[in-house]
Scaffold this active site. Structure first.
Site, mmCIF file in Angstrom:
data_model
loop_
_atom_site.group_PDB
_atom_site.id
_atom_site.type_symbol
_atom_site.label_atom_id
_atom_site.label_comp_id
_atom_site.label_asym_id
_atom_site.label_seq_id
_atom_site.Cartn_x
_atom_site.Cartn_y
_atom_site.Cartn_z
ATOM 1 N N VAL A 76 -1.337 -9.748 4.216
ATOM 2 C CA VAL A 76 -2.391 -9.001 4.585
ATOM 3 C C VAL A 76 -2.276 -8.279 5.151
ATOM 4 O O VAL A 76 -1.946 -8.156 6.522
ATOM 5 C CB VAL A 76 -3.652 -10.026 4.671
ATOM 6 C CG1 VAL A 76 -4.853 -9.056 4.624
ATOM 7 C CG2 VAL A 76 -3.924 -11.222 3.575
ATOM 8 N N SER A 103 0.724 -14.075 6.248
ATOM 9 C CA SER A 103 0.909 -13.283 7.528
ATOM 10 C C SER A 103 -0.224 -12.116 7.531
ATOM 11 O O SER A 103 -0.676 -11.882 6.186
ATOM 12 C CB SER A 103 2.116 -12.596 7.335
ATOM 13 O OG SER A 103 3.073 -13.620 7.473
ATOM 14 N N CYS A 104 -0.727 -11.822 8.449
ATOM 15 C CA CYS A 104 -1.915 -10.616 8.612
ATOM 16 C C CYS A 104 -1.615 -9.746 9.583
ATOM 17 O O CYS A 104 -1.209 -10.153 10.616
ATOM 18 C CB CYS A 104 -3.228 -11.391 8.541
ATOM 19 S SG CYS A 104 -4.477 -9.924 8.606
ATOM 20 N N PHE A 105 -1.485 -8.391 9.288
ATOM 21 C CA PHE A 105 -0.935 -7.540 10.232
ATOM 22 C C PHE A 105 -2.139 -6.337 10.289
ATOM 23 O O PHE A 105 -2.605 -6.054 9.210
ATOM 24 C CB PHE A 105 0.150 -6.880 9.716
ATOM 25 C CG PHE A 105 1.491 -7.735 9.841
ATOM 26 C CD1 PHE A 105 2.232 -7.981 10.894
ATOM 27 C CD2 PHE A 105 1.768 -8.330 8.636
ATOM 28 C CE1 PHE A 105 3.166 -9.130 10.906
ATOM 29 C CE2 PHE A 105 2.832 -9.346 8.604
ATOM 30 C CZ PHE A 105 3.579 -9.574 9.691
#
Length: 124
Positions: A76, A103-105
């Protein structure tokens, strides 16, 4: 050799890439912007954009003969990490246990000035 996956139920790619690729029993879905294919518009808030991105993911997976239930990994991308709570709440309504890895960035900028973009890897 991989096979391209495309769906007429999601907006056309904004660059030289397929909606997804299938290889070795896995489906790799390109980052899906939160654009509604019928209207060409994006929802105005991060939660709505999350739902629209995941609807685009769902349609692309369906075109490949898969589904959200077979997703094993998501990534995301957020324009602003302050939206994490709203995005997480909307995201949670699309997945059940066992949840996919994620994963989220926060990123500096997304195409079309989107607030959210989501890519996934799923089993066929």
């Amino acid at each position: 050799m991989h096979q391209a996956v495309n769906s007429d139920k999601v907006p056309a790619a904004v660059g030289p890439y397929s909606h997804g690729s299938e290889v070795g029993g896995l489906i790799f879905i390109s980052g899906q912007l939160p654009i509604d294919a019928a209207t060409g518009e994006m929802p105005g808030d991060a939660a709505g954009q999350t739902r629209q991105s995941l609807e685009n993911v769902r349609q692309t997976l369906k075109a490949a003969g898969s589904s959200l239930e077979k997703v094993v990994k998501t990534t995301v991308y957020l324009q602003n990490m302050e939206d994490f709570g709203a995005v997480n709440e909307a995201y949670a309504s699309y997945f059940r246990e066992p949840f996919p890895a994620r994963s989220c960035f926060e990123v500096a900028r997304l195409p079309k000035e989107a607030l959210v973009e989501i890519e996934v890897i799923a089993e066929k």
